[in-house]
Write a protein that holds these residues in place. Structure first.
Motif, mmCIF file in Angstrom:
data_model
loop_
_atom_site.group_PDB
_atom_site.id
_atom_site.type_symbol
_atom_site.label_atom_id
_atom_site.label_comp_id
_atom_site.label_asym_id
_atom_site.label_seq_id
_atom_site.Cartn_x
_atom_site.Cartn_y
_atom_site.Cartn_z
ATOM 1 N N GLY A 113 0.830 -1.214 0.000
ATOM 2 C CA GLY A 113 0.000 0.000 0.000
ATOM 3 C C GLY A 113 0.856 1.251 0.000
ATOM 4 N N ARG A 114 1.882 1.245 0.814
ATOM 5 C CA ARG A 114 2.791 2.392 0.907
ATOM 6 C C ARG A 114 3.483 2.670 -0.426
ATOM 7 N N TYR A 115 3.781 1.602 -1.169
ATOM 8 C CA TYR A 115 4.480 1.744 -2.443
ATOM 9 C C TYR A 115 3.544 1.673 -3.651
ATOM 10 N N ASN A 116 2.232 1.582 -3.400
ATOM 11 C CA ASN A 116 1.235 1.537 -4.468
ATOM 12 C C ASN A 116 1.556 0.448 -5.500
ATOM 13 N N ILE A 117 1.679 -0.777 -5.035
ATOM 14 C CA ILE A 117 2.022 -1.903 -5.906
ATOM 15 C C ILE A 117 0.763 -2.421 -6.594
ATOM 16 N N GLN A 118 0.784 -2.403 -7.911
ATOM 17 C CA GLN A 118 -0.340 -2.891 -8.718
ATOM 18 C C GLN A 118 0.015 -4.192 -9.436
ATOM 19 N N LYS A 119 1.291 -4.327 -9.827
ATOM 20 C CA LYS A 119 1.748 -5.487 -10.600
ATOM 21 C C LYS A 119 3.071 -5.983 -10.028
ATOM 22 N N VAL A 120 3.335 -7.272 -10.250
ATOM 23 C CA VAL A 120 4.619 -7.838 -9.831
ATOM 24 C C VAL A 120 5.274 -8.542 -11.009
ATOM 25 N N PRO A 121 6.587 -8.583 -11.025
ATOM 26 C CA PRO A 121 7.455 -7.956 -10.041
ATOM 27 C C PRO A 121 7.515 -6.434 -10.232
ATOM 28 N N THR A 122 7.768 -5.736 -9.143
ATOM 29 C CA THR A 122 8.052 -4.299 -9.177
ATOM 30 C C THR A 122 9.366 -4.094 -8.445
ATOM 31 N N ILE A 123 10.311 -3.473 -9.125
ATOM 32 C CA ILE A 123 11.629 -3.191 -8.567
ATOM 33 C C ILE A 123 11.713 -1.681 -8.374
ATOM 34 N N ILE A 124 11.875 -1.255 -7.121
ATOM 35 C CA ILE A 124 11.904 0.169 -6.800
ATOM 36 C C ILE A 124 13.324 0.562 -6.409
ATOM 37 N N VAL A 125 13.813 1.651 -7.006
ATOM 38 C CA VAL A 125 15.139 2.177 -6.693
ATOM 39 C C VAL A 125 14.949 3.422 -5.840
ATOM 40 N N GLU A 126 15.587 3.442 -4.665
ATOM 41 C CA GLU A 126 15.477 4.574 -3.744
ATOM 42 C C GLU A 126 16.854 5.094 -3.369
ATOM 43 N N LYS A 127 16.886 6.393 -3.106
ATOM 44 C CA LYS A 127 18.094 7.015 -2.568
ATOM 45 C C LYS A 127 17.647 7.996 -1.488
ATOM 46 N N TYR A 128 18.235 7.887 -0.318
ATOM 47 C CA TYR A 128 17.880 8.724 0.834
ATOM 48 C C TYR A 128 16.375 8.663 1.115
ATOM 49 N N GLY A 129 15.776 7.465 0.953
ATOM 50 C CA GLY A 129 14.362 7.283 1.247
ATOM 51 C C GLY A 129 13.418 7.833 0.194
ATOM 52 N N LYS A 130 13.970 8.352 -0.912
ATOM 53 C CA LYS A 130 13.146 8.933 -1.982
ATOM 54 C C LYS A 130 13.200 8.019 -3.204
ATOM 55 N N GLU A 131 12.035 7.734 -3.772
ATOM 56 C CA GLU A 131 11.993 6.874 -4.952
ATOM 57 C C GLU A 131 12.581 7.608 -6.156
ATOM 58 N N ILE A 132 13.515 6.940 -6.821
ATOM 59 C CA ILE A 132 14.166 7.485 -8.014
ATOM 60 C C ILE A 132 13.475 6.958 -9.272
ATOM 61 N N GLY A 133 13.036 5.706 -9.205
ATOM 62 C CA GLY A 133 12.368 5.090 -10.344
ATOM 63 C C GLY A 133 11.976 3.659 -10.019
ATOM 64 N N ARG A 134 11.221 3.048 -10.943
ATOM 65 C CA ARG A 134 10.802 1.664 -10.743
ATOM 66 C C ARG A 134 10.643 0.934 -12.055
ATOM 67 N N ILE A 135 10.808 -0.364 -11.983
ATOM 68 C CA ILE A 135 10.555 -1.260 -13.111
ATOM 69 C C ILE A 135 9.308 -2.048 -12.720
ATOM 70 N N ILE A 136 8.274 -1.944 -13.548
ATOM 71 C CA ILE A 136 7.003 -2.590 -13.235
ATOM 72 C C ILE A 136 6.740 -3.731 -14.211
ATOM 73 N N GLU A 137 6.554 -4.913 -13.665
ATOM 74 C CA GLU A 137 6.192 -6.147 -14.367
ATOM 75 C C GLU A 137 7.287 -6.674 -15.282
ATOM 76 N N MET A 138 7.766 -5.864 -16.203
ATOM 77 C CA MET A 138 8.883 -6.305 -17.048
ATOM 78 C C MET A 138 9.666 -5.087 -17.518
ATOM 79 N N PRO A 139 10.986 -5.265 -17.724
ATOM 80 C CA PRO A 139 11.806 -4.110 -18.128
ATOM 81 C C PRO A 139 11.413 -3.600 -19.518
ATOM 82 N N THR A 140 11.354 -2.280 -19.672
ATOM 83 C CA THR A 140 10.956 -1.694 -20.959
ATOM 84 C C THR A 140 12.007 -1.940 -22.042
#
Length: 188
Positions: free
Chosen positions: A135-162
């Motif tokens: 819920g905190r990360y608003n996950i709709q699909k898996v896998p979801t890979i989230i990249v964070e720096k200093y607790g801030k989301e930089i980007g994510r890969i959702i379901e499959m890499p583009t």
């Protein structure tokens, strides 16, 4: 003065006890048995869990057969991916997770990525985990890979890499982070 110090010690002890009582205990490597899917991992996991049956059946094959894009790996090293945190939501019942999660683990092994910066959260078919992190990360699909720096989301890969390759998508995410830092410097 002595009574004042005693009161501070008592209040501090009560506050600490309350804090420990309220702290959520995170169970690691939880496995559940489901009627439709059989054994399933749920919640926070350590990567070693995937080397056990029945998960090793799909994990080891995909991990071992995946050919890394060495150019992208070299770029990730140069971009210091090891200074970022990764949060991975996956499902042991999910075919996309069966493909991409072992590939990600192989990439991270090649990068000597620190386990302490990796969080693996397994979800059920409703994309839920016992801690509610989805819920905190608003996950709709898996896998979801989230990249964070200093607790801030930089980007994510959702379901499959583009790009078709996780390591190339990670390079693109880190490139965007670099550009945002440069913009911050020059916009001031």
């Amino acid at each position: 003065m002595k009574k004042f110090i005693t009161n501070i010690v008592i209040i501090s002890s009560l506050a600490l006890t309350t804090q420990q009582f309220n702290a959520q205990k995170v169970v690691v490597n939880r496995e559940v048995e489901t009627q439709n899917d059989g054994k399933m991992l749920l919640g926070h996991q350590l990567k070693e869990q995937f080397l056990k049956a029945p998960y090793a059946d799909w994990y080891v094959k995909e991990h071992d057969e995946y050919a890394l894009d060495q150019k992208a790996i070299d770029q990730l090293k140069k971009d210091k991916i090891n200074s970022y945190n990764l949060i991975v939501f996956m499902g042991t019942w999910c075919e996309d997770s069966h493909r991409d999660f072992p590939r990600l683990m192989k990439i991270l092994e090649e990068l000597k990525y620190p386990d302490s910066k990796l969080t693996i959260i397994a979800v059920n078919r409703k994309k839920e985990s016992p801690t509610g992190d989805e819920g905190r990360y608003n996950i709709q699909k898996v896998p979801t890979i989230i990249v964070e720096k200093y607790g801030k989301e930089i980007g994510r890969i959702i379901e499959m890499p583009t790009t078709g390759y996780i390591e190339r998508d990670l390079v693109d995410i880190l490139k965007k982070d670099d550009q945002s830092v440069i913009k911050e410097i020059f916009n001031k």
